[in-house]
Design an enzyme around this catalytic site. Structure first.
Site, PDB file in Angstrom:
ATOM      1  N   LYS A 211       0.829  -1.206   0.000  1.00  0.00           N
ATOM      2  CA  LYS A 211       0.000   0.000   0.000  1.00  0.00           C
ATOM      3  C   LYS A 211       0.864   1.257   0.000  1.00  0.00           C
ATOM      4  O   LYS A 211       0.452   2.289  -0.482  1.00  0.00           O
ATOM      5  CB  LYS A 211      -0.934  -0.008   1.219  1.00  0.00           C
ATOM      6  CG  LYS A 211      -2.069  -1.001   1.045  1.00  0.00           C
ATOM      7  CD  LYS A 211      -3.253  -0.668   1.915  1.00  0.00           C
ATOM      8  CE  LYS A 211      -3.046  -1.193   3.309  1.00  0.00           C
ATOM      9  NZ  LYS A 211      -4.211  -0.986   4.178  1.00  0.00           N
ATOM     10  N   ARG A 212       2.074   1.132   0.541  1.00  0.00           N
ATOM     11  CA  ARG A 212       2.942   2.313   0.579  1.00  0.00           C
ATOM     12  C   ARG A 212       3.457   2.674  -0.803  1.00  0.00           C
ATOM     13  O   ARG A 212       3.546   3.828  -1.166  1.00  0.00           O
ATOM     14  CB  ARG A 212       4.114   2.077   1.541  1.00  0.00           C
ATOM     15  CG  ARG A 212       3.909   2.767   2.879  1.00  0.00           C
ATOM     16  CD  ARG A 212       5.064   2.498   3.816  1.00  0.00           C
ATOM     17  NE  ARG A 212       5.301   1.072   3.974  1.00  0.00           N
ATOM     18  CZ  ARG A 212       6.415   0.449   3.587  1.00  0.00           C
ATOM     19  NH1 ARG A 212       7.393   1.117   3.032  1.00  0.00           N
ATOM     20  NH2 ARG A 212       6.554  -0.857   3.775  1.00  0.00           N
TER      21      ARG A 212
END
Ligand code: GLU
Length: 447
Positions: A211-212
């Site tokens: 997700k980063r």
């Protein structure tokens, strides 16, 4: 066997699409065997868990169409967890250990540790085959921060057992947690569920989709206007295959076709283009009415503040949109790039660009001729692109298509790239077409 599966998301952020895929496989497996699929919110990490993430999880599952047969929240089971922790301590299968806190050694804590004899644990993973771990090096590992505060491994084991979970199908990253959980199961005297560890979802560079670094949470796809049917169809085939080259499945068809044997072991690369391809398929499968209504709404919203909205032009643009997009967000991106403004507003022309590859004198001559041809046509209600093309085509062929059509198209759009001039002229109508050609001629005249 009455199959019971589950997904156990932690409410510490928006859901990763990997979690959605794991949920989907659990759902399909349960449906295939007429079993039940549960959703358990794992909020044992009280500091990082938030109600808003829990709410978002429910919403995201509802949006996807993955409907659970039952739902519950892990923290509701704290009393039961404490009871079983106490039982393990009483029977000396676990013990309370007073020790310095990890984060602050001046403080003492009373953690609960499981007595681990250091056996070899093995299990038959439904996807990976036999997996064996030597648990010696785990030592007497911690199962609760205190008698009131169980750790993930302990809570998972108790909750899965109490809910009658028969198959634990989860992400590959949990495989190393499984031996610990099996030791806890054995200490509690519970029956062991079957395990299956799903392959990772990888980014194109084969790193873990995170997700980063990547667009990996489901809400990104949702807000970009992907359709749940497309996302589900695509995710199902990400790491699973139906044993044939069939590509399109509804959720019910997937439940029928799904087999755990056809889930692959190796990581599956997330291919955004393929997802877009699926999405376009499902967009085009909408009824004309539905597509038109939604396209018009997205276009109107995307152009707010950019142009004075004209409903009839908006409607005329819908077929063009249908040809050009794979996902609703494409309309927003195209609109933000100014690709629709000129349909509503006369463009600002750059005089040096009107002629294209020909000379301004020739371009002006061609534009004047196109103007003449088009103004001589009777005033009809509406002319299709094909009709307009018919009027101009002989002249364009005779004089050179580029030399005639570039200035014509640029005069109408003010852009180096745009749909062909017949489409634009048809959408903006006779009056605006003639006015714009005339304006381009005036620009060239002023040179
Ligand atoms: N709560 C864990 C997670 O979000 C899942 C645990 C499990 O499936 O056993 O990754």
């Amino acid at each position: 066997m009455n199959v019971v599966t589950r997904i156990a998301p932690s409410p510490t952020g928006r859901m990763h699409i990997g979690t959605v895929r794991t949920a989907l496989f659990n759902y399909l497996f349960a449906k295939k065997y007429n079993g039940s699929f549960l959703i358990r919110i794992e909020d044992t990490d009280r500091e990082r868990s938030k109600q808003e993430w829990t709410d978002a999880i429910w919403e995201d599952f509802a949006w996807c169409g993955i409907q659970p047969d039952a739902t519950y929240v892990q923290s509701q089971h704290l009393i039961r967890h404490r009871e079983l922790l106490n039982e393990l301590v009483r029977s000396d299968r676990a013990y309370i250990s007073e020790e310095p806190a990890k984060d602050d050694p001046s403080r003492s804590v009373a953690v609960v540790r499981l007595r681990n004899r250091g056996s070899i644990v093995s299990f038959d993973d439904l996807i990976r085959g036999t997996v064996t771990f030597d648990t010696t090096e785990l030592g007497d590992f911690v199962i609760a921060r205190s008698i009131d505060d169980p750790l993930y491994h302990f809570a998972v084991v108790v909750d899965d057992h109490d809910a009658g979970v028969t198959h634990v199908l989860r992400a590959e990253e949990h495989i190393s947690n499984t031996p610990r959980q099996i030791l806890i199961i054995e200490a509690l005297g519970f029956p062991r569920p079957l395990y299956g560890h799903m392959p990772l979802i990888l980014a194109p560079d084969r790193s873990k989709l995170s997700k980063r670094k990547h667009a990996a949470s489901i809400d990104v796809y949702r807000t970009q206007g992907f359709l749940p049917e497309a996302l589900i169809n695509y995710l199902a085939l990400l790491g699973w295959n139906p044993g044939s080259d069939r590509e399109f499945f509804t959720l019910d068809e997937l439940a029928e076709a799904f087999t755990i044997e056809n889930v692959q072991k190796s990581g599956a690369v997330f291919d955004r283009e393929k997802l877009r391809w699926y999405n376009r398929h499902y967009l085009l499968a909408k009824t004309k009415e539905e597509f038109d209504r939604e396209a018009l709404a997205v276009l109107r919203e995307s152009l707010a503040g950019r142009v004075v909205w004209d409903e009839s032009i908006g409607c005329a643009l819908v077929p063009l949109i249908k040809e050009r997009i794979s996902v609703w967000d494409d309309v927003r991106v195209q609109a933000a790039d100014g690709e629709y403004d000129f349909f509503f507003t006369d463009p600002i022309l750059d005089t040096t660009k009107i002629a294209g590859k020909t000379t301004p004198v020739i371009a002006k001559e061609h534009l004047a001729h196109v103007h003449e041809i088009l103004s001589q046509r009777p005033h009809e209600q509406h002319e299709s692109p094909e009709m307009i093309k018919q009027h101009i085509w002989t002249y364009a062929e005779e004089k050179g298509r580029g030399a005639v059509l570039w200035p014509f198209r640029y005069a109408l759009s003010g852009r180096e790239r745009s749909p062909d001039p017949f489409i634009i002229a048809s959408i903006i109508g006779r009056e605006a077409t003639l006015r714009r050609i005339h304006a381009a001629c005036m620009h060239l005249h002023a040179l």
